[in-house]
Motif scaffolding. Sequence first.
Motif, PDB file in Angstrom:
ATOM      1  N   LEU A   1       0.829  -1.114   0.391  1.00  0.00           N
ATOM      2  CA  LEU A   1      -0.173   0.477  -0.202  1.00  0.00           C
ATOM      3  C   LEU A   1       1.109   1.433   0.413  1.00  0.00           C
ATOM      4  CD1 LEU A   1      -2.586  -1.228   2.618  1.00  0.00           C
ATOM      5  CD2 LEU A   1      -2.831  -1.316   0.205  1.00  0.00           C
ATOM      6  N   ASN A   2       0.779   2.481  -0.878  1.00  0.00           N
ATOM      7  CA  ASN A   2       1.605   3.470  -0.351  1.00  0.00           C
ATOM      8  C   ASN A   2       0.563   4.495   0.057  1.00  0.00           C
ATOM      9  OD1 ASN A   2      -1.150   4.875  -1.481  1.00  0.00           O
ATOM     10  ND2 ASN A   2      -0.970   4.915  -2.995  1.00  0.00           N
ATOM     11  N   LEU A   3       1.048   5.760   1.237  1.00  0.00           N
ATOM     12  CA  LEU A   3       1.150   6.082   2.018  1.00  0.00           C
ATOM     13  C   LEU A   3      -0.530   6.691   2.103  1.00  0.00           C
ATOM     14  CD1 LEU A   3       4.461   8.578   2.389  1.00  0.00           C
ATOM     15  CD2 LEU A   3       3.583   6.688   3.154  1.00  0.00           C
ATOM     16  N   LYS A   4      -0.909   6.517   1.254  1.00  0.00           N
ATOM     17  CA  LYS A   4      -2.411   7.061   0.951  1.00  0.00           C
ATOM     18  C   LYS A   4      -3.389   5.359   1.524  1.00  0.00           C
ATOM     19  CE  LYS A   4      -2.212  10.958  -1.700  1.00  0.00           C
ATOM     20  NZ  LYS A   4      -2.389  11.025  -3.082  1.00  0.00           N
ATOM     21  N   GLY A   5      -3.003   4.121   1.500  1.00  0.00           N
ATOM     22  CA  GLY A   5      -3.735   3.240   1.790  1.00  0.00           C
ATOM     23  C   GLY A   5      -4.104   2.491   0.612  1.00  0.00           C
ATOM     24  N   LYS A   6      -3.666   3.001  -0.744  1.00  0.00           N
ATOM     25  CA  LYS A   6      -4.395   2.241  -1.703  1.00  0.00           C
ATOM     26  C   LYS A   6      -2.902   1.286  -2.246  1.00  0.00           C
ATOM     27  CE  LYS A   6      -6.856   6.212  -2.766  1.00  0.00           C
ATOM     28  NZ  LYS A   6      -7.682   7.038  -4.885  1.00  0.00           N
ATOM     29  N   PHE A   7      -3.245   0.264  -2.706  1.00  0.00           N
ATOM     30  CA  PHE A   7      -2.576  -0.712  -3.636  1.00  0.00           C
ATOM     31  C   PHE A   7      -1.914  -0.084  -4.294  1.00  0.00           C
ATOM     32  CE2 PHE A   7      -1.907  -4.596  -5.964  1.00  0.00           C
ATOM     33  CZ  PHE A   7      -1.494  -5.476  -5.195  1.00  0.00           C
ATOM     34  N   ASN A   8      -0.667  -0.146  -4.892  1.00  0.00           N
ATOM     35  CA  ASN A   8       0.289   0.501  -5.574  1.00  0.00           C
ATOM     36  C   ASN A   8       0.877  -1.158  -6.602  1.00  0.00           C
ATOM     37  OD1 ASN A   8       1.862   0.028  -4.175  1.00  0.00           O
ATOM     38  ND2 ASN A   8       2.485   2.131  -3.958  1.00  0.00           N
ATOM     39  N   VAL A   9       1.114  -2.034  -6.121  1.00  0.00           N
ATOM     40  CA  VAL A   9       1.233  -2.884  -7.681  1.00  0.00           C
ATOM     41  C   VAL A   9       0.891  -2.809  -8.989  1.00  0.00           C
ATOM     42  CG1 VAL A   9       2.791  -4.920  -7.042  1.00  0.00           C
ATOM     43  CG2 VAL A   9       2.101  -4.014  -5.076  1.00  0.00           C
ATOM     44  N   PRO A  10       1.711  -2.746  -9.571  1.00  0.00           N
ATOM     45  CA  PRO A  10       1.422  -3.386 -11.331  1.00  0.00           C
ATOM     46  C   PRO A  10       1.109  -4.682 -11.269  1.00  0.00           C
ATOM     47  CG  PRO A  10       4.321  -2.922 -10.696  1.00  0.00           C
ATOM     48  CD  PRO A  10       3.501  -2.853  -9.734  1.00  0.00           C
ATOM     49  N   TYR A  11       1.103  -4.919 -12.446  1.00  0.00           N
ATOM     50  CA  TYR A  11       0.533  -5.599 -12.859  1.00  0.00           C
ATOM     51  C   TYR A  11       1.424  -6.491 -13.055  1.00  0.00           C
ATOM     52  CZ  TYR A  11      -1.521  -9.082 -16.377  1.00  0.00           C
ATOM     53  OH  TYR A  11      -2.448  -9.892 -17.186  1.00  0.00           O
ATOM     54  N   GLY A  12       1.743  -7.968 -13.041  1.00  0.00           N
ATOM     55  CA  GLY A  12       2.890  -8.482 -13.477  1.00  0.00           C
ATOM     56  C   GLY A  12       2.840  -9.934 -14.377  1.00  0.00           C
ATOM     57  N   GLU A  13       2.026  -9.524 -15.330  1.00  0.00           N
ATOM     58  CA  GLU A  13       2.101  -9.798 -16.904  1.00  0.00           C
ATOM     59  C   GLU A  13       2.506 -11.884 -16.766  1.00  0.00           C
ATOM     60  OE1 GLU A  13       2.687  -8.325 -19.707  1.00  0.00           O
ATOM     61  OE2 GLU A  13       2.012  -6.538 -18.825  1.00  0.00           O
ATOM     62  N   LYS A  14       1.971 -12.036 -15.662  1.00  0.00           N
ATOM     63  CA  LYS A  14       1.737 -13.497 -15.580  1.00  0.00           C
ATOM     64  C   LYS A  14       0.465 -14.266 -16.274  1.00  0.00           C
ATOM     65  CE  LYS A  14       3.076 -12.568 -11.099  1.00  0.00           C
ATOM     66  NZ  LYS A  14       2.191 -13.087  -9.000  1.00  0.00           N
ATOM     67  N   LYS A  15       0.877 -14.457 -17.959  1.00  0.00           N
ATOM     68  CA  LYS A  15      -0.125 -14.200 -18.275  1.00  0.00           C
ATOM     69  C   LYS A  15      -0.515 -15.602 -18.142  1.00  0.00           C
ATOM     70  CE  LYS A  15      -0.087 -10.628 -20.622  1.00  0.00           C
ATOM     71  NZ  LYS A  15      -0.767  -9.417 -20.976  1.00  0.00           N
TER      72      LYS A  15
END
Length: 179
Positions: free
Chosen positions: A112-126
């Motif tokens: 989570l970022n400092l605003k409490g939002k999930f911010n991890v990018p897409y992992g391209e796990k097709k």
Amino acid sequence: MKWAGGKRTLLKYILPLITDFDAYYEPFLGGGALFFALGPEKSVLSDKNPELVNAYLQVRDNCESVIEALGRLPNRETTYYGIRDERPRSRLDRGVRFLYLTRLSFNGIYRLNLKGKFNVPYGEKKHLTPCDPEHLRRASIALRNAEILLTDFEHAVRLAKDNDLVYLDPPYTVAHGNN
């Protein structure tokens, strides 16, 4: 589920050290690798991450609904970012969101970022599907007798007695040099 700092690859070293025990306590649950490997009959599992705890509760208590909802979601980058931006209110929808994002995020990271939002990018796990029904059903069965708590570790282990196994694997931070 994959979890940063998970012990799945270390189980071959940990399991031989464990003897008989009455109840199992894991207050820093994360991915629960040791719990799932042991399959204890009586356990108290906990974490301070409300989304993680809710996901486990949903898998335990509403497994078929989780499977149905996850099964409708495609593994697409646009879908991933759309779900990442959502803020579902129901416990079921929050659990599904959590499972979807952690399965398809970059390296399976939950952050989570400092605003409490999930911010991890897409992992391209097709190659992955968002839903693995049999894995979720097995997890639900393993969790059926587990007490799952959203609480601090000290509170979670307060009832542990002699001959109980308490597995403490606390998180660490890279924000300082005190690990």
